[in-house]
Design an enzyme around this catalytic site. Structure first.
Site, PDB file in Angstrom:
ATOM      1  N   CYS A   2     -13.551 -29.797 -60.251  1.00 13.69           N
ATOM      2  CA  CYS A   2     -12.121 -29.464 -60.256  1.00 13.69           C
ATOM      3  C   CYS A   2     -11.874 -28.077 -60.857  1.00 13.69           C
ATOM      4  O   CYS A   2     -12.613 -27.633 -61.729  1.00 13.69           O
ATOM      5  CB  CYS A   2     -11.350 -30.465 -61.082  1.00 13.69           C
ATOM      6  N   ARG A  27     -16.123 -23.921 -56.519  1.00 12.54           N
ATOM      7  CA  ARG A  27     -16.564 -25.027 -57.363  1.00 12.54           C
ATOM      8  C   ARG A  27     -16.634 -26.343 -56.593  1.00 12.54           C
ATOM      9  O   ARG A  27     -17.218 -27.301 -57.074  1.00 12.54           O
ATOM     10  CB  ARG A  27     -15.604 -25.191 -58.555  1.00 12.54           C
ATOM     11  N   TRP A  74     -11.840 -32.534 -57.254  1.00 11.62           N
ATOM     12  CA  TRP A  74     -13.070 -33.093 -56.706  1.00 11.62           C
ATOM     13  C   TRP A  74     -13.063 -34.539 -57.145  1.00 11.62           C
ATOM     14  O   TRP A  74     -13.155 -34.833 -58.335  1.00 11.62           O
ATOM     15  CB  TRP A  74     -14.271 -32.332 -57.248  1.00 11.62           C
ATOM     16  N   ASN A  98      -9.509 -31.698 -65.342  1.00 11.77           N
ATOM     17  CA  ASN A  98     -10.877 -31.617 -64.826  1.00 11.77           C
ATOM     18  C   ASN A  98     -11.738 -32.469 -65.743  1.00 11.77           C
ATOM     19  O   ASN A  98     -11.661 -32.318 -66.955  1.00 11.77           O
ATOM     20  CB  ASN A  98     -11.336 -30.143 -64.854  1.00 11.77           C
ATOM     21  N   GLY A  99     -12.542 -33.369 -65.172  1.00  6.13           N
ATOM     22  CA  GLY A  99     -13.423 -34.189 -66.011  1.00  6.13           C
ATOM     23  C   GLY A  99     -13.154 -35.667 -65.812  1.00  6.13           C
ATOM     24  O   GLY A  99     -12.549 -36.070 -64.823  1.00  6.13           O
ATOM     25  N   GLU A 479     -37.162 -27.985 -52.524  1.00  9.22           N
ATOM     26  CA  GLU A 479     -35.996 -27.102 -52.463  1.00  9.22           C
ATOM     27  C   GLU A 479     -35.572 -26.895 -50.993  1.00  9.22           C
ATOM     28  O   GLU A 479     -34.374 -26.876 -50.683  1.00  9.22           O
ATOM     29  CB  GLU A 479     -36.316 -25.761 -53.150  1.00  9.22           C
ATOM     30  N   LYS A 483     -31.939 -27.913 -49.660  1.00  8.12           N
ATOM     31  CA  LYS A 483     -31.062 -26.934 -49.020  1.00  8.12           C
ATOM     32  C   LYS A 483     -30.613 -27.437 -47.650  1.00  8.12           C
ATOM     33  O   LYS A 483     -29.446 -27.381 -47.307  1.00  8.12           O
ATOM     34  CB  LYS A 483     -31.847 -25.641 -48.859  1.00  8.12           C
ATOM     35  N   GLU A 486     -28.202 -30.587 -47.917  1.00 15.01           N
ATOM     36  CA  GLU A 486     -26.876 -30.407 -48.506  1.00 15.01           C
ATOM     37  C   GLU A 486     -25.938 -29.596 -47.617  1.00 15.01           C
ATOM     38  O   GLU A 486     -24.731 -29.803 -47.673  1.00 15.01           O
ATOM     39  CB  GLU A 486     -26.955 -29.800 -49.910  1.00 15.01           C
ATOM     40  N   HIS A 502     -49.910 -41.315 -48.728  1.00 11.73           N
ATOM     41  CA  HIS A 502     -49.592 -42.431 -49.623  1.00 11.73           C
ATOM     42  C   HIS A 502     -48.247 -43.058 -49.275  1.00 11.73           C
ATOM     43  O   HIS A 502     -47.617 -43.683 -50.122  1.00 11.73           O
ATOM     44  CB  HIS A 502     -49.618 -41.957 -51.077  1.00 11.73           C
ATOM     45  N   LYS A 602     -19.727 -26.910 -57.037  1.00 17.62           N
ATOM     46  CA  LYS A 602     -20.578 -25.825 -57.521  1.00 17.62           C
ATOM     47  C   LYS A 602     -20.909 -26.005 -58.988  1.00 17.62           C
ATOM     48  O   LYS A 602     -21.989 -25.665 -59.433  1.00 17.62           O
ATOM     49  CB  LYS A 602     -19.850 -24.488 -57.301  1.00 17.62           C
TER      50      LYS A 602
HETATM   51  C1  F6R Z   1     -28.229 -27.007 -54.785  1.00 19.32           C
HETATM   52  C2  F6R Z   1     -27.456 -26.724 -55.986  1.00 19.32           C
HETATM   53  C3  F6R Z   1     -27.452 -27.734 -57.079  1.00 19.32           C
HETATM   54  C4  F6R Z   1     -27.453 -27.039 -58.454  1.00 19.32           C
HETATM   55  C5  F6R Z   1     -27.274 -28.084 -59.564  1.00 19.32           C
HETATM   56  C6  F6R Z   1     -27.360 -27.469 -60.946  1.00 19.32           C
HETATM   57  O1  F6R Z   1     -28.171 -25.938 -53.889  1.00 19.32           O
HETATM   58  O2  F6R Z   1     -26.823 -25.711 -56.086  1.00 19.32           O
HETATM   59  O3  F6R Z   1     -28.505 -28.635 -56.963  1.00 19.32           O
HETATM   60  O4  F6R Z   1     -28.653 -26.345 -58.596  1.00 19.32           O
HETATM   61  O5  F6R Z   1     -26.037 -28.723 -59.407  1.00 19.32           O
HETATM   62  O6  F6R Z   1     -26.354 -26.540 -61.144  1.00 19.32           O
HETATM   63  P1  F6R Z   1     -26.449 -25.446 -62.282  1.00 19.32           P
HETATM   64  O7  F6R Z   1     -27.579 -24.538 -61.936  1.00 19.32           O
HETATM   65  O8  F6R Z   1     -25.125 -24.758 -62.267  1.00 19.32           O
HETATM   66  O9  F6R Z   1     -26.720 -26.185 -63.572  1.00 19.32           O
END
Ligand code: F6R
Length: 607
Positions: A2, A27, A74, A98-99, A479, A483, A486, A502, A602
């Protein structure tokens, strides 16, 4: 997650609040709203979905008023619809939040017993009603807000305003970040300095437990006991960056292309290229005296940490314990003597990472943090900050922050190795020289974009994808899968190539492409054997390798992406780029919202 904005201004504020909310879009959110007070009346407009829907509502029914609060939501409690969107009203009170309020169920039951009616499923509405109850008991707005804050449990940032006082916004912070902006006869509240950048760069960050009384004339800040506290006013760095897409279609694309430059800035912060040495930056511990390093982070940052573990153990012979932060904080691990903790976070606000940091703090460990947002809570609560100089990362999927985190980790590994005497001066010089090649090689890899784009068209037709890698390419495989899933919503998993037989090998058929990340290194042949196992079962292989790997691979592939030869230490930084591009173009072909994928935020400020 949020986003919060509040303005006590001199002209109509609703359009400015929406502008500030746009700067918080990165965010992640699924509804939005704004409320103002005009001629003694509270008014609000709310809309499900993107801010453009809220703008349409405001165009049809504009809101006047020189004081207002706004929110991007959010969803946590209750679906993302208009009724659950903030601001929430109760009598004369308007609140954005927010929270998560952890004791909301018991507060809600008590308020219902007192005759309050709820119009949403949110935990936020209890805050508005609590304040109204205090007002009805005869308190003035500031005391009513303070009394209500004292009964809330959980993580929250709030902005509150009151019909009847058009010169008052109360902000409160217990967990998620909140910044006060100082203007000329105007005051602002925002989840971060980026939101407030068009208005001011004079910022005061609230600390946990702080609450602030904003009037046009200025701000007073108090602790939870109600005692005044003094918080530094500082010039924000947020305004130094232009946050726009330039000529790129998406922020993610722009951020992928920024990597040669930001990796170079980040490496140069830690390495003295002229003398081929690692710099003497300040550390909260002595690497030579450590027996163990605890690393903890979430998501992509965790995967950067996993690469770091390979590097630090290999080059510095220092054992590294790495955990996903949400596990670390509850697993009650016995902390060994002579240890230290390292946290990795782009936002510096991730709730689980912050909680892990506080756990280590309570255990008396020295704490370092690799963060991108310098003014973040994790940065402020660490003994030493190792900044990634990536600039603001707006795309929800982390790209440049990841490669900058890797850059810092590589530099720390070399620094640790030098301190522990596991590399000599010549080896240090060699490693630093190799790291200095990363920006140039990253630039060359970006030239593969059109080949990768063509391949992404094919990949976008599949429902499931597997990624394989060994050694530092194992975290990269995870990773790559993260990527892809998501942003394109294609189901993808990353495995250590040796784990294939396995279990996951049962999934292999012609409908399951397997992306293998395998530079020609000392274990290349092992990975070739795994590729043969895939090929024998009809699996289609996309191989990401170098010229030697392409020449020596004996397996037929659907495609081979040939990356320039790279020194071993920078291979994860360089191989990150093709996997980012592949995920990006695949999502573009599928037509998803690349920069703001569904359900994602974010900055994850709830656990
Ligand atoms: C994936 C992504 C998330 C963040 C995770 C941690 O592309 O962006 O997996 O890496 O939410 O976020 P931070 O780095 O802000 O602690």
């Amino acid at each position: 997650m949020c986003g919060i904005v509040g303005i006590v201004g001199r002209a109509d504020v609703a359009p400015h609040i929406v502008d500030a909310l746009k700067r918080l879009e990165y965010r992640g959110y699924d509804s939005a709203g704004v409320a103002t007070i005009s001629d003694g009346a509270l008014g609000r407009r709310r809309a499900e979905g993107k801010l453009v829907n809220l703008e349409r509502r405001l165009a049809d029914e504009p809101l006047d008023g020189t004081i207002g609060i706004g929110h991007t939501r959010w969803a946590t409690h209750g679906v993302p619809n208009e009724a659950n969107a903030h601001p929430h009203f109760s009598g004369d009170v308007a609140v954005v939040h927010n929270g998560i309020i952890e004791n909301f169920a018991e507060l809600r039951a008590a308020l219902i017993a007192d005759g309050f009616e709820f119009h949403s499923q949110t935990d936020t509405e209890v805050i508005a009603h609590l304040i109204t109850r205090e007002l009805k008991a005869g308190k003035d707005p500031v005391s009513a807000a303070h009394a209500s804050l004292r009964v809330l449990r959980g993580a929250f940032a709030l902005a509150i305003m009151f019909r009847g006082d058009e010169d008052l916004i109360i902000g409160a912070r217990n967990g998620p970040p909140l910044a006060v902006g100082h203007g000329e006869g105007e005051m602002y509240l925002g989840s971060d300095a980026i939101a407030l950048a068009p208005f001011t760069n004079a910022i005061t960050y609230l600390e946990d437990g702080d609450w602030a009384v904003l009037r046009r004339s200025g701000v007073e800040i108090f602790d939870i006991e109600g005692s005044p506290v003094s918080r530094r006013r500082q010039q924000s760095l947020g305004t130094a960056y232009m946050v726009d897409k330039g000529n790129y279609r998406h922020f993610m694309e722009k951020e992928i292309y920024e990597q040669p430059e930001v990796v170079s800035h980040t490496l140069a912060n830690y390495l003295d290229f002229a003398n081929s040495k690692v710099k003497e930056f300040s550390l909260p511990f002595d690497f030579a005296k450590l027996d163990r390093l605890y690393v903890s982070a979430c998501g992509t940052a965790y995967l950067a940490g996993l690469v770091g573990k390979y590097w630090i153990e290999r080059y510095a012979r220092l054992p590294v314990d790495i955990d996903i932060a949400s596990e670390f904080r509850y697993r009650e691990l016995p902390i060994t003597k002579n240890s230290a903790a390292l946290f990795i976070s782009q936002s510096g606000e991730t709730a689980d990472t912050l909680a892990s940091l506080r756990y280590c703090r309570s255990e008396g460990l020295p704490i370092g943090a690799i963060v991108n947002v310098r003014e973040s809570t994790i940065a402020r609560e660490s003994d030493a900050v190792f900044p990634t100089l990536a600039g603001p990362e707006i795309g929800v999927a982390s790209t440049k922050a990841f490669t900058c985190q890797l850059s810092v980790l590589a530099a720390l590994a070399v620094r640790a190795a030098v301190a522990r005497g596991t590399v000599d001066a010549a080896q240090e010089a060699q490693l630093v020289r190799e790291l200095s090649e990363a920006p140039g090689l990253a630039h060359q890899v970006l030239k593969l974009a059109s080949q990768i784009e063509r391949l992404a068209r094919d990949l976008s037709q599949y429902k499931h994808v597997l990624y394989l890698g060994r050694d530092t390419n194992f975290p990269l495989a995870m990773e790559g899968a993260l990527k892809l899933k998501e942003i394109s919503y294609i189901h993808a998993e990353g495995y250590a190539a040796g784990e294939l037989k396995h279990g996951p090998i049962a999934l292999i058929d012609e409908k399951m492409p397997v992306i293998v990340i395998a530079p020609h290194d000392r274990i290349f042949e092992k990975t070739v054997s795994n590729m043969q196992e895939v090929a024998a079962r009809g699996g289609k292989i996309i191989l990401i390798t170098d010229a030697k790997g392409a020449a020596e691979s004996t397996v037929d592939t659907l495609a081979t992406i040939v990356v320039p030869d790279v020194p071993e230490i920078i291979s994860p930084i360089i191989y990150a780029l093709p996997i980012q591009l592949l995920a990006y173009y695949t999502a573009v072909f599928i037509g998803t919202d690349v920069d703001q994928p569904r359900n994602l935020a974010k900055s994850v400020t709830v656990e």
